[in-house]
Motif scaffolding. Structure first.
Motif, short mmCIF file in Angstrom:
data_model
loop_
_atom_site.label_atom_id
_atom_site.label_comp_id
_atom_site.label_asym_id
_atom_site.label_seq_id
_atom_site.Cartn_x
_atom_site.Cartn_y
_atom_site.Cartn_z
N LYS A 132 0.82 -1.21 0.00
CA LYS A 132 0.00 0.00 0.00
C LYS A 132 0.86 1.27 0.00
CE LYS A 132 -3.64 -2.60 0.46
NZ LYS A 132 -4.42 -2.98 -0.73
N LYS A 133 0.22 2.37 -0.32
CA LYS A 133 0.87 3.67 -0.29
C LYS A 133 0.61 4.30 1.08
CE LYS A 133 1.47 7.89 -3.06
NZ LYS A 133 1.01 8.63 -4.28
N ILE A 134 1.68 4.51 1.85
CA ILE A 134 1.54 4.98 3.23
C ILE A 134 2.27 6.31 3.40
CG2 ILE A 134 1.93 4.44 5.66
CD1 ILE A 134 2.16 1.50 4.86
N GLY A 135 1.57 7.28 3.95
CA GLY A 135 2.20 8.55 4.30
C GLY A 135 2.74 8.48 5.71
N VAL A 136 3.94 9.01 5.93
CA VAL A 136 4.57 8.97 7.25
C VAL A 136 5.08 10.36 7.63
CG1 VAL A 136 6.45 8.00 8.64
CG2 VAL A 136 5.24 6.54 6.98
N ALA A 137 4.54 10.88 8.71
CA ALA A 137 5.03 12.17 9.23
C ALA A 137 6.22 11.92 10.14
CB ALA A 137 3.92 12.88 9.99
N GLY A 138 7.11 12.87 10.21
CA GLY A 138 8.24 12.76 11.14
C GLY A 138 9.50 12.18 10.55
N GLY A 139 9.44 11.69 9.32
CA GLY A 139 10.64 11.17 8.67
C GLY A 139 10.89 9.70 8.94
N PRO A 140 11.90 9.13 8.29
CA PRO A 140 12.17 7.70 8.40
C PRO A 140 12.60 7.24 9.80
CG PRO A 140 13.91 8.81 7.17
CD PRO A 140 12.81 9.79 7.33
N LEU A 141 13.04 8.16 10.65
CA LEU A 141 13.47 7.79 12.00
C LEU A 141 12.44 8.17 13.07
CD1 LEU A 141 17.28 8.70 11.89
CD2 LEU A 141 16.20 6.45 11.63
N ASP A 142 11.22 8.45 12.65
CA ASP A 142 10.16 8.76 13.61
C ASP A 142 9.92 7.55 14.52
OD1 ASP A 142 7.68 10.41 14.44
OD2 ASP A 142 6.83 8.46 13.88
N LYS A 143 9.82 7.77 15.83
CA LYS A 143 9.70 6.67 16.80
C LYS A 143 8.47 5.80 16.53
CE LYS A 143 9.66 9.20 20.47
NZ LYS A 143 9.73 10.48 19.73
N SER A 144 7.34 6.45 16.26
CA SER A 144 6.11 5.69 16.02
C SER A 144 6.26 4.79 14.80
CB SER A 144 4.93 6.65 15.83
OG SER A 144 4.70 7.40 17.00
N TRP A 145 6.88 5.32 13.76
CA TRP A 145 7.08 4.56 12.53
C TRP A 145 8.00 3.36 12.79
CZ3 TRP A 145 5.46 2.69 8.37
CH2 TRP A 145 6.23 2.42 7.24
N LEU A 146 9.05 3.55 13.56
CA LEU A 146 9.98 2.46 13.85
C LEU A 146 9.32 1.38 14.70
CD1 LEU A 146 13.26 4.47 14.57
CD2 LEU A 146 12.65 3.22 12.49
N LEU A 147 8.51 1.77 15.67
CA LEU A 147 7.84 0.79 16.52
C LEU A 147 6.85 -0.05 15.71
CD1 LEU A 147 7.16 2.93 19.72
CD2 LEU A 147 8.69 0.96 19.55
N ILE A 148 6.12 0.59 14.83
CA ILE A 148 5.15 -0.14 14.01
C ILE A 148 5.88 -1.04 13.01
CG2 ILE A 148 3.36 0.15 12.24
CD1 ILE A 148 2.41 2.61 13.88
N GLN A 149 7.02 -0.57 12.51
CA GLN A 149 7.85 -1.42 11.65
C GLN A 149 8.28 -2.69 12.39
OE1 GLN A 149 11.23 0.21 9.37
NE2 GLN A 149 10.36 2.24 9.75
N ARG A 203 -8.54 4.39 13.49
CA ARG A 203 -7.19 4.00 13.87
C ARG A 203 -6.97 2.52 13.52
NH1 ARG A 203 -5.08 7.55 17.95
NH2 ARG A 203 -3.92 5.85 18.94
N LEU A 204 -5.94 2.27 12.73
CA LEU A 204 -5.61 0.88 12.40
C LEU A 204 -4.71 0.29 13.47
CD1 LEU A 204 -5.88 -1.31 10.13
CD2 LEU A 204 -3.63 -0.55 9.35
N VAL A 205 -3.64 0.99 13.80
CA VAL A 205 -2.74 0.59 14.88
C VAL A 205 -2.02 1.83 15.39
CG1 VAL A 205 -0.89 0.01 13.26
CG2 VAL A 205 -0.83 -0.93 15.57
N GLY A 206 -1.97 1.98 16.71
CA GLY A 206 -1.27 3.11 17.30
C GLY A 206 0.13 2.73 17.72
N ALA A 207 0.98 3.73 17.84
CA ALA A 207 2.35 3.46 18.29
C ALA A 207 2.34 2.92 19.71
CB ALA A 207 3.17 4.74 18.22
N ASN A 208 1.34 3.32 20.51
CA ASN A 208 1.26 2.78 21.87
C ASN A 208 0.87 1.30 21.85
OD1 ASN A 208 -1.29 3.39 20.90
ND2 ASN A 208 -2.00 4.40 22.76
N ASP A 209 0.03 0.90 20.88
CA ASP A 209 -0.30 -0.52 20.72
C ASP A 209 0.96 -1.32 20.39
OD1 ASP A 209 -3.07 0.06 21.02
OD2 ASP A 209 -3.19 0.60 18.90
N ALA A 210 1.75 -0.76 19.48
CA ALA A 210 3.00 -1.43 19.10
C ALA A 210 3.95 -1.51 20.28
CB ALA A 210 3.65 -0.69 17.93
N ALA A 211 4.05 -0.43 21.05
CA ALA A 211 4.95 -0.40 22.20
C ALA A 211 4.56 -1.46 23.23
CB ALA A 211 4.94 0.99 22.85
N ASN A 212 3.27 -1.58 23.49
CA ASN A 212 2.81 -2.58 24.46
C ASN A 212 3.08 -3.99 23.95
OD1 ASN A 212 1.88 -0.60 26.19
ND2 ASN A 212 -0.21 -0.65 25.42
#
Length: 330
Positions: A132-149, A203-212
């Protein structure tokens, strides 16, 4: 000492003035706290509430708010000594401590971003994001993006950056593109996600969901009030007053819907959008002991370091001791 008639008359007057002061001696000797914030950031909502209800003066501080255009500018201002406090993330604090700085953090908010999709989107889980085509705010090193990755790779064997068309951009632009249907999903900052929720997204998945899922036992403050330990030691009334005033403002914002209506012009929202921002803000109020947050942040640090590497965390292999300030013993 012999009192003259003039001094005898002045004493009752002085006593009356002290008694009339809002906080006695503290009102005279208020500790000045210079805080740097983003001009249109969400921190301004809390600070406006704090000053409107005089939680600063009642806690013995005089809050001097300076606005900046970007996060880098606030960081520079703190390091240069032009402000005493800023609001930023714990990863930066840990990285700076690893380099010899004495920066430390008092939890401010656990609100984090989430991957959002339109309410009628066929995407129901992380596994369905592949291709899919996904937009990501905060850049490639954004914490939320890394956790979901990390979660996508562990649970579904998907490497999101290589399996998808990733579009990085400014938060408002990405939200607009998502609403126009140019993106299949968007990972944005929490308040942009709240606005999207009010406008037909889920909301599909939150960074807090990934963190937990990755080991945290509860919400971890993504942002905190950051300051130098030296300043906190030399002016303990300043940092203690700020933390207490912040807690009082949060408590009011947690309970009073009327306060949010007052803030509506600053928040730049009304109706359902204001309500969603209010509700998500309230969810992000830190409520755990600092020691618990610190322990979970240390776990997440290792996850983030394994993906982001030195570009994200610097040379530190573990979160630097003292990243979280425990001066008030919360």
């Amino acid at each position: 000492m012999t009192l003259s008639r003039r001094n005898f008359i002045r004493l009752p007057m002085l006593a009356a003035l002290v008694a009339a002061a809002p906080d006695g001696a503290n009102a005279v000797a208020a500790a000045k706290v210079r805080i740097g914030v983003l001009k249109f950031g969400t921190v301004s909502w809390e600070l406006d509430t704090l000053k409107q209800h005089q939680f600063d003066s009642s806690n013995g501080i005089e809050l001097d708010v300076a606005s900046f255009a970007g996060e880098d500018a606030t960081n520079v201002a703190l390091l240069a000594g032009n402000v005493d406090v800023i609001v930023t993330d714990w990863l930066w604090v840990s990285r700076m401590r690893s380099q010899g700085s004495d920066l430390t953090l008092a939890p401010y908010s656990t609100a984090v971003g989430a991957i959002m999709v339109k309410a009628d989107s066929p995407i129901d889980g992380i596994a369905e994001l592949a291709g899919k085509k996904i937009g990501v705010a905060g850049g490639p090193l954004d914490k939320s993006w890394l956790l979901i990755q990390a979660l996508a790779k562990r649970d579904h064997g998907i490497d999101l950056p290589t399996a998808n068309d990733i579009v990085f951009g400014a938060p408002p632009l990405l939200s607009e593109k998502a609403m126009q249907g140019e993106l299949d999903a968007v990972l944005n900052f929490w308040h942009f996600c709240a606005r999207l929720e009010a406008n037909g997204f889920r909301r599909l998945v939150g960074a807090n969901d990934a963190a937990n899922a990755l080991g945290a036992s509860g919400p971890v403050s993504a942002l905190g009030y950051v300051f130098h330990e030296k300043w906190a030691v030399e002016d303990p009334s300043g940092v203690a007053g700020l933390v207490k005033a912040s807690a009082q403002a949060k408590d009011l914002l947690a309970k009073s819907d009327e306060e949010w209506l007052r803030l509506a012009p600053i928040v730049r929202a009304e109706g359902k959008e204001l309500e969603k921002l209010r509700d998500r803000y309230r969810e992000g109020i830190p409520r755990r002991p600092v020691a618990e947050e610190e322990a979970d942040a240390a776990k997440l640090y290792r996850v983030l370091a394994s993906i982001g590497g030195e570009k994200l965390v610097g040379s530190g292999t573990d979160m630097a001791p003292g990243t979280y300030w425990t001066g008030l013993g919360r």
